[in-house]
Design an enzyme around this catalytic site. Structure first.
Site, short mmCIF file in Angstrom:
data_model
loop_
_atom_site.label_atom_id
_atom_site.label_comp_id
_atom_site.label_asym_id
_atom_site.label_seq_id
_atom_site.Cartn_x
_atom_site.Cartn_y
_atom_site.Cartn_z
N LEU A 208 22.23 56.48 38.93
CA LEU A 208 22.43 56.81 37.53
C LEU A 208 23.16 58.15 37.40
O LEU A 208 22.84 59.11 38.11
CB LEU A 208 21.08 56.88 36.80
CG LEU A 208 20.25 55.58 36.78
CD1 LEU A 208 18.98 55.79 35.95
CD2 LEU A 208 21.06 54.41 36.26
N GLY B 162 13.86 54.77 44.60
CA GLY B 162 13.18 56.03 44.32
C GLY B 162 14.08 56.89 43.45
O GLY B 162 15.32 56.75 43.46
N GLY B 163 13.51 57.80 42.68
CA GLY B 163 14.31 58.64 41.80
C GLY B 163 15.09 57.79 40.83
O GLY B 163 14.54 56.94 40.14
N ASP B 164 16.41 58.02 40.77
CA ASP B 164 17.26 57.25 39.86
C ASP B 164 18.17 56.30 40.63
O ASP B 164 19.27 55.95 40.17
CB ASP B 164 18.11 58.19 38.99
CG ASP B 164 19.01 59.10 39.83
OD1 ASP B 164 18.84 59.12 41.07
OD2 ASP B 164 19.87 59.76 39.24
N GLU B 165 17.72 55.84 41.80
CA GLU B 165 18.51 54.94 42.64
C GLU B 165 17.91 53.53 42.60
O GLU B 165 16.70 53.33 42.81
CB GLU B 165 18.56 55.43 44.09
CG GLU B 165 19.28 56.77 44.25
CD GLU B 165 19.29 57.25 45.68
OE1 GLU B 165 20.19 58.03 46.03
OE2 GLU B 165 18.38 56.85 46.45
#
Length: 545
Positions: A424, A464-467
């Site tokens: 993102l 994880g995170g924005d992946e």
């Protein structure tokens, strides 16, 4: 030469013999029969003393009845003589037919053996046939009535009332009486055994009825489901009987349950488990159909039941509701393999799904996965027999390969497993500016939009995170690029969180999975292509600015 009085004596003796024999048949127990035998010798055959020695199961003889002398009766009744001592007595002396007479001139050698006996006193004989106090007369009783049969016991007699040794008719009368006594004792034993057997049978029947009632109550009122099903034959598995708990669990009346077998009720995916459980008499966890069409998870335990005569065999099935436990297990498994925020498969699950498609053997020149499957079907490959063919050296694995061509827009028409790596753009600033609550809401909405934009069977996972990563099989190079554009366009529209509209962008990198690569290598390849695309877009943005 027979005297005139002897026929009358014989007739009187015969009448007495008939009477005492008749009395033998009136006795109701073995003990009564034995006492009647002893009393008959004294009352009907003209002897003052009579003793009945009965063979015990161990072979020795016990004094079972006595008549004629209460003092002697109290002295020897119940005492035991060894079988060896009795065999010596019946082997010596003078044989009077089946009787055995031991004269006082020989009997002195028996004075010290262990056979219970009494002693009578009297004068020495004055003439040849006079009875001596130490004379002994035995009448053996055999089960078949003949001397070759099983020895039941021995009648001992003493002191004839006329004081003389019995003549031919007296001997015959005693022998006939011993024969009838053996029959009466055998019958009494038979009656006693039958009575004991009847009592034992009645007790067993009572125990069986009690056991059946206990089983019925345990079956009917068990808190979990119970069923009895046929085992073997054309009706194997047909339900014969169910309890209320099972009927309530499946929402079916008992009358309806009898129309089914468990194979009719089990979930299609669990039929193999059910068949193995039925054959082994074991246990399994599977799903059974309710009346409303839903399925419930149950623990099913089978035990094989057969009657004592190896009669019909049945399956006793215990069915326990484990729906709640299964729900918790599935929830735990889902939590372990899915992202807690978005509900998407997590990194571990993504790698597992990707690895299941790959082997470590590169296959140069191999057609695409779809083409390989089409070719396999055209040649009649039976995937249901894959394990059998593998045993014969045929490998049914269809290699996963990447479409041929460069990194540009060239599309050779081949299909493969596309791996779209999504990162993102602008998410960090939203998270920093509006907080984690807004950031989480954005991730949840992005996950929803990605899931809505792919086909059934494709995988959308959060690393994880924005992946995020998308696995889409059966795509050509142009198909994968079109998919990336559609997903990017789906993400770009504003996302409203707490009345505020926020926007994020997305960069996609397209990698291709093929055998010879590991899952990490595939993901790294897509990740690298994503960064290449992101740098390219940044450079274009700077030029436009």
């Amino acid at each position: 030469m027979e005297t005139e009085s002897e026929p009358y004596v014989r007739l009187a003796t015969l009448r007495q013999l008939h009477q005492v024999v008749a009395e033998l048949n009136t006795a109701r127990s073995l003990a009564d029969t034995l006492q009647t035998v002893a009393d008959g010798v004294v009352n009907g055959l003209g002897y003052e003393l009579a003793c009945v020695n009965l063979v015990r199961p161990d072979g020795d003889l016990v004094v079972a009845a006595f008549a004629g002398n209460s003092s002697a009766e109290a002295l020897i009744t119940g005492r035991v003589g060894s079988r060896d001592a009795w065999e010596r007595r019946l082997a010596m002396g003078e044989a009077w037919g089946a009787l055995r007479f031991i004269s006082y001139t020989e009997g002195w050698v028996l004075d010290d053996d262990d056979v219970p006996q009494w002693y009578t006193e009297g004068p020495e004989p004055r003439f040849e046939d006079e009875w001596h106090p130490s004379d002994r007369l035995f009448a053996p009783m055999y089960a078949t009535g003949a001397a070759g049969g099983e020895l039941l016991g021995v009648i001992s007699v003493d002191r004839p009332r006329n004081g003389r040794r019995p003549g031919a008719w007296g001997r015959e009368a005693l022998q006939m009486y011993a024969f009838q006594a053996a029959i009466a004792i055998s019958n009494a034993r038979l009656r006693a055994n039958m009575q004991r057997a009847l009592v034992r049978l009645e007790r067993e029947q009572q125990a069986l009825r009690a056991s059946e009632e206990s089983f019925r109550q345990a079956f009917e009122y068990a808190p979990s489901g119970m069923a009895i099903a046929e085992m073997g034959g054309d009706q194997h598995g047909r339900i014969l009987r169910t309890n209320d708990a099972l009927c309530r669990l499946l929402g079916r009346p008992a009358s309806a349950m009898r129309r089914y077998s468990f194979s009719d009720l089990v979930h299609p995916e669990d039929i193999g488990t059910l068949l193995r459980t039925s054959a082994e008499g074991g246990r399994a966890e599977l799903r059974l159909a309710r009346r409303d069409g839903t399925y419930v998870w149950v623990s099913l335990r089978n035990s094989v039941v057969a009657d004592a005569a190896d009669g019909p065999r049945f399956l006793l099935t215990h069915v326990e509701d484990i729906e709640e436990r299964k729900r918790r297990e599935l929830q735990l498994a889902h939590r372990a393999s899915h992202d807690s925020l978005t509900g998407l498969p997590n990194s571990a699950e993504l790698r597992a799904r990707l690895s299941s498609r790959l082997c470590r053997r590169p296959h140069a020149g191999q057609p695409s996965a779809v083409d390989s499957l089409d070719a396999a079907y055209e040649h009649g490959f039976d995937f249901g027999h894959a394990s059998h063919q593998r045993d014969e050296g045929f490998d049914p694995h269809v290699h996963t390969v990447a479409p041929q061509g460069g990194d540009g827009d060239v599309d050779d028409g081949a299909k493969g497993l596309a791996v779209l790596f999504c990162d993102l753009d602008g998410f960090k600033s939203i998270n920093d500016r509006f907080g984690h609550h807004t950031g989480d809401a954005v991730l949840i909405e992005v996950a929803r939009r990605l899931t809505s934009g792919v086909r059934d069977g494709d995988t959308v996972a959060r690393l994880g995170g924005d992946e995020f990563v998308v696995l889409a099989d059966g795509l050509g190079r142009a198909d994968a690029q079109d998919l990336a554009v559609r997903l990017r366009n789906a993400i770009i529209p504003p996302i409203r969180v707490d009345g505020r509209a926020v926007r994020v962008g997305a960069s996609f990198g397209i990698g291709w999975a093929h055998c010879g690569m590991s899952a990490d290598e595939v993901l790294h390849s897509a990740d690298q292509r994503m960064y290449v695309e992101k740098r390219s877009r940044a450079k274009q943005h700077r030029r436009a600015g």
